[in-house]
Design an enzyme around this catalytic site. Structure first.
Site, PDB file in Angstrom:
ATOM      1  N   LYS A   3      50.185  39.012  -2.913  1.00 40.21           N
ATOM      2  CA  LYS A   3      49.560  38.072  -1.964  1.00 40.21           C
ATOM      3  C   LYS A   3      50.583  37.102  -1.365  1.00 40.21           C
ATOM      4  O   LYS A   3      50.488  36.768  -0.191  1.00 40.21           O
ATOM      5  CB  LYS A   3      48.400  37.315  -2.612  1.00 40.21           C
ATOM      6  CG  LYS A   3      48.808  36.383  -3.736  1.00 40.21           C
ATOM      7  CD  LYS A   3      47.597  35.722  -4.374  1.00 40.21           C
ATOM      8  CE  LYS A   3      48.006  34.922  -5.603  1.00 40.21           C
ATOM      9  NZ  LYS A   3      49.120  33.992  -5.411  1.00 40.21           N
ATOM     10  N   ARG A  79      40.460  29.841  -6.406  1.00 42.47           N
ATOM     11  CA  ARG A  79      40.508  30.829  -7.491  1.00 42.47           C
ATOM     12  C   ARG A  79      39.269  30.762  -8.373  1.00 42.47           C
ATOM     13  O   ARG A  79      39.242  31.369  -9.431  1.00 42.47           O
ATOM     14  CB  ARG A  79      41.742  30.542  -8.347  1.00 42.47           C
ATOM     15  CG  ARG A  79      42.888  31.529  -8.159  1.00 42.47           C
ATOM     16  CD  ARG A  79      44.038  31.019  -8.999  1.00 42.47           C
ATOM     17  NE  ARG A  79      45.009  31.985  -9.373  1.00 42.47           N
ATOM     18  CZ  ARG A  79      46.187  32.131  -8.769  1.00 42.47           C
ATOM     19  NH1 ARG A  79      46.482  31.427  -7.708  1.00 42.47           N
ATOM     20  NH2 ARG A  79      47.054  32.993  -9.240  1.00 42.47           N
ATOM     21  N   ARG A 118      59.270  41.736 -11.245  1.00 44.29           N
ATOM     22  CA  ARG A 118      59.419  40.753 -10.157  1.00 44.29           C
ATOM     23  C   ARG A 118      60.543  39.750 -10.471  1.00 44.29           C
ATOM     24  O   ARG A 118      60.697  39.282 -11.580  1.00 44.29           O
ATOM     25  CB  ARG A 118      58.111  39.988  -9.963  1.00 44.29           C
ATOM     26  CG  ARG A 118      58.243  38.847  -8.960  1.00 44.29           C
ATOM     27  CD  ARG A 118      56.927  38.401  -8.462  1.00 44.29           C
ATOM     28  NE  ARG A 118      56.134  37.662  -9.435  1.00 44.29           N
ATOM     29  CZ  ARG A 118      54.975  37.075  -9.121  1.00 44.29           C
ATOM     30  NH1 ARG A 118      54.510  37.154  -7.907  1.00 44.29           N
ATOM     31  NH2 ARG A 118      54.310  36.430 -10.032  1.00 44.29           N
ATOM     32  N   ARG A 151      59.892  34.787 -13.368  1.00 47.55           N
ATOM     33  CA  ARG A 151      58.959  33.688 -13.574  1.00 47.55           C
ATOM     34  C   ARG A 151      58.470  33.672 -15.016  1.00 47.55           C
ATOM     35  O   ARG A 151      58.164  34.726 -15.570  1.00 47.55           O
ATOM     36  CB  ARG A 151      57.761  33.839 -12.629  1.00 47.55           C
ATOM     37  CG  ARG A 151      57.893  32.981 -11.392  1.00 47.55           C
ATOM     38  CD  ARG A 151      56.838  33.296 -10.392  1.00 47.55           C
ATOM     39  NE  ARG A 151      55.462  33.186 -10.896  1.00 47.55           N
ATOM     40  CZ  ARG A 151      54.388  33.293 -10.122  1.00 47.55           C
ATOM     41  NH1 ARG A 151      54.526  33.516  -8.843  1.00 47.55           N
ATOM     42  NH2 ARG A 151      53.182  33.175 -10.619  1.00 47.55           N
ATOM     43  N   ARG A 162      46.447  36.269 -17.509  1.00 45.12           N
ATOM     44  CA  ARG A 162      46.130  35.998 -16.090  1.00 45.12           C
ATOM     45  C   ARG A 162      45.111  37.003 -15.566  1.00 45.12           C
ATOM     46  O   ARG A 162      44.232  36.651 -14.777  1.00 45.12           O
ATOM     47  CB  ARG A 162      47.417  36.035 -15.251  1.00 45.12           C
ATOM     48  CG  ARG A 162      48.294  34.807 -15.513  1.00 45.12           C
ATOM     49  CD  ARG A 162      49.727  35.030 -15.088  1.00 45.12           C
ATOM     50  NE  ARG A 162      49.883  35.159 -13.654  1.00 45.12           N
ATOM     51  CZ  ARG A 162      50.978  35.644 -13.067  1.00 45.12           C
ATOM     52  NH1 ARG A 162      51.987  36.066 -13.798  1.00 45.12           N
ATOM     53  NH2 ARG A 162      51.052  35.707 -11.767  1.00 45.12           N
TER      54      ARG A 162
HETATM   55  P1  AMP Z   1      50.396  32.201  -8.304  1.00 44.80           P
HETATM   56  O1  AMP Z   1      51.740  31.795  -7.853  1.00 44.80           O
HETATM   57  O2  AMP Z   1      49.366  32.133  -7.216  1.00 44.80           O
HETATM   58  O3  AMP Z   1      50.386  33.513  -9.033  1.00 44.80           O
HETATM   59  O4  AMP Z   1      49.935  31.098  -9.382  1.00 44.80           O
HETATM   60  C1  AMP Z   1      50.653  30.915 -10.601  1.00 44.80           C
HETATM   61  C2  AMP Z   1      49.854  30.036 -11.559  1.00 44.80           C
HETATM   62  O5  AMP Z   1      49.622  28.727 -10.965  1.00 44.80           O
HETATM   63  C3  AMP Z   1      48.456  30.546 -11.915  1.00 44.80           C
HETATM   64  O6  AMP Z   1      48.477  31.521 -12.948  1.00 44.80           O
HETATM   65  C4  AMP Z   1      47.777  29.241 -12.347  1.00 44.80           C
HETATM   66  O7  AMP Z   1      48.203  28.843 -13.635  1.00 44.80           O
HETATM   67  C5  AMP Z   1      48.337  28.232 -11.338  1.00 44.80           C
HETATM   68  N1  AMP Z   1      47.493  28.184 -10.129  1.00 44.80           N
HETATM   69  C6  AMP Z   1      47.815  28.606  -8.872  1.00 44.80           C
HETATM   70  N2  AMP Z   1      46.798  28.428  -8.017  1.00 44.80           N
HETATM   71  C7  AMP Z   1      45.788  27.894  -8.740  1.00 44.80           C
HETATM   72  C8  AMP Z   1      44.459  27.502  -8.430  1.00 44.80           C
HETATM   73  N3  AMP Z   1      43.949  27.674  -7.198  1.00 44.80           N
HETATM   74  N4  AMP Z   1      43.711  26.959  -9.425  1.00 44.80           N
HETATM   75  C9  AMP Z   1      44.210  26.789 -10.670  1.00 44.80           C
HETATM   76  N5  AMP Z   1      45.440  27.156 -11.035  1.00 44.80           N
HETATM   77  C10 AMP Z   1      46.238  27.719 -10.089  1.00 44.80           C
END
Ligand code: AMP
Length: 204
Positions: A3, A79, A118, A151, A162
């Protein structure tokens, strides 16, 4: 599912801004802020950062003139259904209508394999994938020569956590937007450029 990659391509294509909740949290962590320290405890476990923090943070970003002027692509937010309802409220106050919600869908085993390979640049955030998009020189960013890192939340046990959070909390968001008639479902298992063509074609 890729994404972040798709959001970056769409932002370039439409001249819009990318609002990634995950990127904002990671920046806060790098800067050692209070918000960053709090977010890290959840992110390291693969859990969602609590709504009280996330919703306020994203609503504040949406109020900036830049976003209003250029349009925006939300990446990783909302989310949960609670976040989706809060987003509706925030957008209504701003008089903005959501154009489309894109659900990029791939089987869990593909997600695990992609995330395990990644790498991201510690300086500019560019994303690489060992199999499908390797850097020209190992461990070094093609764009800015920054150091490439894995990461923390791409560790196998965190990936599994996740995926469970996604199934339990995020999946209902798809139904929420399907009911509103704005949902676009896309098969995300192919080549990123082809997936981008499908998404951008349907957003014109
Ligand atoms: P991402 O980079 O979108 O994969 O997000 C990495 C991590 O950030 C997620 O696994 C959550 O721990 C946190 N995170 C990102 N977006 C949200 C959200 N909308 N609500 C809550 N936690 C978030």
């Amino acid at each position: 599912v890729g994404k972040g990659t798709q959001a970056a391509l769409l932002v370039d294509h439409f001249g819009a801004r990318q609002l990634s909740s995950g990127d904002i949290f990671r920046k806060e962590i790098c800067e050692g802020t209070e918000l960053g320290c709090l977010a890290k405890t959840y992110m390291d476990r693969g859990e969602l950062v609590p709504n009280e923090v996330t919703i306020g943070m994203m609503a504040k970003r949406l109020e900036t003139d830049d976003i209003r002027e250029h349009g925006f692509i939300l990446d990783g937010f909302p989310r949960s259904v609670e976040q989706a309802v809060a987003l509706d409220d925030a957008l209504e106050k701003l008089g903005i209508q959501l154009a489309k919600v894109v659900s990029i869908e791939v089987p869990d085993e593909v997600v695990v394999s992609r995330l395990s390979g990644r790498l991201s640049c510690s300086q500019c955030g560019e994303i690489y994938q060992v199999q499908s998009k390797p850097p020209k020189a190992e461990g070094v960013c093609d764009k800015c020569s920054g150091v490439l890192v894995t990461r923390a939340d791409d560790a196998p046990e965190t990936i599994r956590a996740r995926l469970k959070v996604f199934a339990d909390t995020t999946l209902p968001v798809i139904g929420y937007y399907a009911d509103k008639g704005v949902l676009l479902r896309v098969d995300g298992s192919g080549d990123p450029t082809e997936i981008f063509k499908v998404i951008s074609g349907k957003l014109q």
